[in-house]
Design an enzyme around this catalytic site. Structure first.
Site, PDB file in Angstrom:
ATOM      1  N   GLU A  55      22.452  35.744  40.814  1.00 30.71           N
ATOM      2  CA  GLU A  55      22.884  37.116  40.539  1.00 30.71           C
ATOM      3  C   GLU A  55      24.406  37.268  40.519  1.00 30.71           C
ATOM      4  OE1 GLU A  55      20.860  39.645  43.341  1.00 30.71           O
ATOM      5  OE2 GLU A  55      18.895  38.917  42.727  1.00 30.71           O
ATOM      6  N   CYS A  56      25.100  36.242  40.105  1.00 31.37           N
ATOM      7  CA  CYS A  56      26.568  36.221  40.098  1.00 31.37           C
ATOM      8  C   CYS A  56      27.079  36.497  38.679  1.00 31.37           C
ATOM      9  CB  CYS A  56      27.035  34.838  40.570  1.00 31.37           C
ATOM     10  SG  CYS A  56      28.821  34.599  40.599  1.00 31.37           S
ATOM     11  N   GLY A  57      28.264  37.032  38.583  1.00 35.06           N
ATOM     12  CA  GLY A  57      28.880  37.243  37.279  1.00 35.06           C
ATOM     13  C   GLY A  57      29.137  35.945  36.528  1.00 35.06           C
ATOM     14  N   PHE A  58      29.201  34.830  37.243  1.00 30.99           N
ATOM     15  CA  PHE A  58      29.419  33.517  36.630  1.00 30.99           C
ATOM     16  C   PHE A  58      28.104  32.814  36.260  1.00 30.99           C
ATOM     17  CE2 PHE A  58      33.338  33.908  39.242  1.00 30.99           C
ATOM     18  CZ  PHE A  58      34.282  33.744  38.234  1.00 30.99           C
ATOM     19  N   THR A  59      26.963  33.404  36.615  1.00 33.69           N
ATOM     20  CA  THR A  59      25.675  32.726  36.457  1.00 33.69           C
ATOM     21  C   THR A  59      25.389  32.323  35.019  1.00 33.69           C
ATOM     22  OG1 THR A  59      24.754  33.844  38.385  1.00 33.69           O
ATOM     23  CG2 THR A  59      23.175  32.925  36.824  1.00 33.69           C
TER      24      THR A  59
END
EC number: 1.11.1.9
Length: 186
Positions: A55-59
């Protein structure tokens, strides 16, 4: 003369018995399905070790690039080794089963995934403690990447703002070097 030979044999024996310096492949980890795995099985290959989160912006950027890297280099003694972690922003809250399902369903990941671990602090997994100590770089967020050579030594470490594409030339060069060495050994 006999004493000199005996001394030489003792020196050789001592050198042979000297403990080998620890490396990344000396550790064990539990895979995403709960089986204990010796990282020794990856010795002789190049590995990119990454702490991942769903659930990360980098995922999206990282999972897509990591899977492409695995697809392109996997047949040539290379593996992405993914370690889910919930320490940064609570962005990996799901169970191992849900994490695996998400990664396989959404990104068709084919690289090895391990059970959720801590990568920093007193509860950090020993393999990540090793990565941190030898690289001098501790993860401060999701998607830290550590490049590990076939002998288990850490070659480089990058934070999540450095894309997989940016480090791909270093990874490819290390894989190419390994392929050439294997050809020489034939």
């Amino acid at each position: 003369m006999v004493a000199a030979r005996a001394a030489a044999w003792l020196l050789l024996a001592a050198a042979a018995c000297a403990p080998r310096e620890q490396d990344f492949y000396d550790f064990k980890a539990v895979n995403i399905r709960g089986k204990l795995v010796s990282l020794e099985k990856y010795r002789g290959s190049v590995s990119l070790v990454v702490n991942v989160a769903s659930e990360c912006g980098f995922t999206d950027q990282h999972y897509r690039a990591l899977q492409q890297l695995q697809r392109d280099l996997g047949p040539h003694h290379f593996n992405v080794l993914a370690f889910p972690c919930n320490q940064f922003g609570q962005q990996e809250p799901d169970s191992n089963k849900e994490i695996e399902s998400f990664a396989r369903r959404t990104y068709s990941v084919s690289f090895p995934m391990f059970s959720k671990i801590a990568v920093t602090g007193t509860g950090a997994h020993p393999a990540f403690k090793y990565l941190t100590e030898t690289s001098g770089k501790e993860p401060t967020w999701n998607f830290w990447k550590y490049l590990v050579a076939p002998d288990g030594k850490v070659i480089g470490a990058w934070d999540p703002t450095v894309s997989v594409e940016e480090i791909r030339p270093q990874i490819t060069a290390l894989v190419r070097k390994l392929i050439l060495k294997k050809r020489e050994d034939l």
